[in-house]
Design an enzyme around this catalytic site. Sequence first.
Site, PDB file in Angstrom:
ATOM      1  N   PRO A 185       0.661  -1.308   0.074  1.00  0.00           N
ATOM      2  CA  PRO A 185       0.024   0.019   0.038  1.00  0.00           C
ATOM      3  C   PRO A 185       0.927   1.144  -0.090  1.00  0.00           C
ATOM      4  O   PRO A 185       1.980   1.409   0.649  1.00  0.00           O
ATOM      5  CB  PRO A 185      -0.845  -0.090   1.308  1.00  0.00           C
ATOM      6  CG  PRO A 185      -0.718  -1.467   1.864  1.00  0.00           C
ATOM      7  CD  PRO A 185       0.577  -2.098   1.151  1.00  0.00           C
ATOM      8  N   GLU A 186       0.326   2.083  -0.864  1.00  0.00           N
ATOM      9  CA  GLU A 186       1.237   3.336  -1.092  1.00  0.00           C
ATOM     10  C   GLU A 186       0.314   4.472  -0.553  1.00  0.00           C
ATOM     11  O   GLU A 186      -0.855   4.226  -0.375  1.00  0.00           O
ATOM     12  CB  GLU A 186       1.823   3.611  -2.348  1.00  0.00           C
ATOM     13  CG  GLU A 186       2.699   2.519  -2.924  1.00  0.00           C
ATOM     14  CD  GLU A 186       4.286   3.023  -3.038  1.00  0.00           C
ATOM     15  OE1 GLU A 186       4.632   3.930  -2.437  1.00  0.00           O
ATOM     16  OE2 GLU A 186       4.914   2.238  -3.581  1.00  0.00           O
TER      17      GLU A 186
END
Length: 279
Positions: A2-3
Site C-alpha cells: 500500500p502506498e
Amino acid sequence: MPELPEVETTLAGLRPSLLGAKIVRLVVRERRLRWHIQSGLESKVRGRTIIAMRRRGKYMLIHLDRGGLLMHLGMSGSFRVILANTSKNTGGNTAIETHDHYDLITDRGDIIRYRDPRRFGCLLWASGDPTQHKLIRTLGIEPLNLEFNGKYLHHAAKGRTLAVKNLLMNGKIVVGVGNIYAAESLFDSGIHPARGCHRISEQRYQRLAESVQKILNQAIQQGGSTIRDFAAADGQPGYFAQELMVYGRAGAQCHQCKTPIRNITLGQRSTFYCPKCQR
Ligand SMILES: [Zn+2]
C-alpha cells in the site's frame, strides 16, 4: 504494498462507518504486528467517539474524543468493512480468517476488520493528539501540500550528493512517495532517477513536484472507483492498477519514444526509467 493513494482510498472507505461513531469494542486476535498491540488498548478505546480521521504519510490517524489511534497498513494490510446489516445474515463473508488480526466494532453495529498476512502494519495508542505522536511529528512534509514545490526540493537537495530518486523517497524530506510513484514522477518530469540531486535546477524541481502531485492525484481519483467495493466488504483491499509508464516495464518499449525501458538498482530498490526521455 500500500502506498499513499491506497492509504487515502482506505481512509475514504472507512470514513462512512467510523467517523462520528463510537467504538463499543476492540477485539484483538493477534498482537504481534510490527509493534505489539499494547495490552489494555481494548479498554482505552471502549466508549470513545471518533471525531476526525486523517492521513499523515502512510499512517491513518484516528482522533478520538480522548486520545487517538495510529494505524499503518505495512506491506500487506487491508481493512474490510462488514456493515451491520451484512453481519445479521451469517453469510460466509463475515467469517474470521487466519490473518484477520483485529476488529473495531462500532455502536452502529459495523465491524471494521483488519487483515495483514505479513504483519508489518500497526495499531498504536496516542494518549494525546495523534499528530504529535513521536512517529508522526518527525515526518517530512506532505507531497500534496502547497509547500511541496521546486523551491522546497531545491533547498532540500543543497549539500547532498544522493540520487534524486533517493531524495524523493526520503521520508524526512517528503512522505509517502513510494517506489512506484517516484519512478513514474521522474519519468513524467524527464529527470533521470540516478541524477545527483544537487545537479538539478529549481525549475526542474518545480516540474518534478508538479509531476508527483499529478500522479498521486490520478491514483487517488482512480482509487475512488474501488471505494464502493471496499464498503461492500468483498474482502478486496481496494488497490488499483494504474497505467504505468516505466515501473515494472523493463525491456518493454517506452510509450513516448519506443526505447526499451531500463531497470537499475538505486538505494536497494528496483528503478525503472527511459534512457532517452530522462536526463
Ligand atoms: Zn522514452
